[in-house]
Design an enzyme around this catalytic site. Structure first.
Site, PDB file in Angstrom:
ATOM      1  CG  ASP A   9      36.121  39.808  40.210  1.00  0.00           C
ATOM      2  OD1 ASP A   9      35.347  38.841  40.125  1.00  0.00           O
ATOM      3  OD2 ASP A   9      36.792  40.048  41.215  1.00  0.00           O
ATOM      4  CG  ASP A  20      31.145  36.517  39.642  1.00  0.00           C
ATOM      5  OD1 ASP A  20      32.316  36.891  39.523  1.00  0.00           O
ATOM      6  OD2 ASP A  20      30.670  35.589  38.973  1.00  0.00           O
TER       7      ASP A  20
END
Length: 75
Positions: A8, A10
């Site tokens: 993850d 972003d």
């Protein structure tokens, strides 16, 4: 057996940038400075290096106790 791994990078799963931004203006105010969203925006979702300590030191014209600030951010 490991069948999947999720990265993850972003903020899709966990938004960490918003709470971090909300903490810094409070710390700036405690030192007599203001953190404008415009100063923070270029580092959101990028690899940009924005050092809030150095930025604040420039604004107030003196060095800060970075360990003290780190401890305050953890509360």
């Amino acid at each position: 057996m490991l069948r999947a791994l999720i990265f993850d990078f972003d903020g899709l799963i966990l938004d960490t940038e918003t709470p971090e931004f909300h903490a810094w203006p409070e710390i700036y105010r405690l030192h007599g400075a203001e953190l404008a969203l415009e100063d923070w925006l270029p580092c959101i979702g990028t690899g940009s290096v924005f050092d809030p300590h150095s930025h604040m030191e420039t604004l107030i014209g003196r060095a800060l106790d970075r360990d003290e600030i780190a401890a305050a951010r953890e509360v």
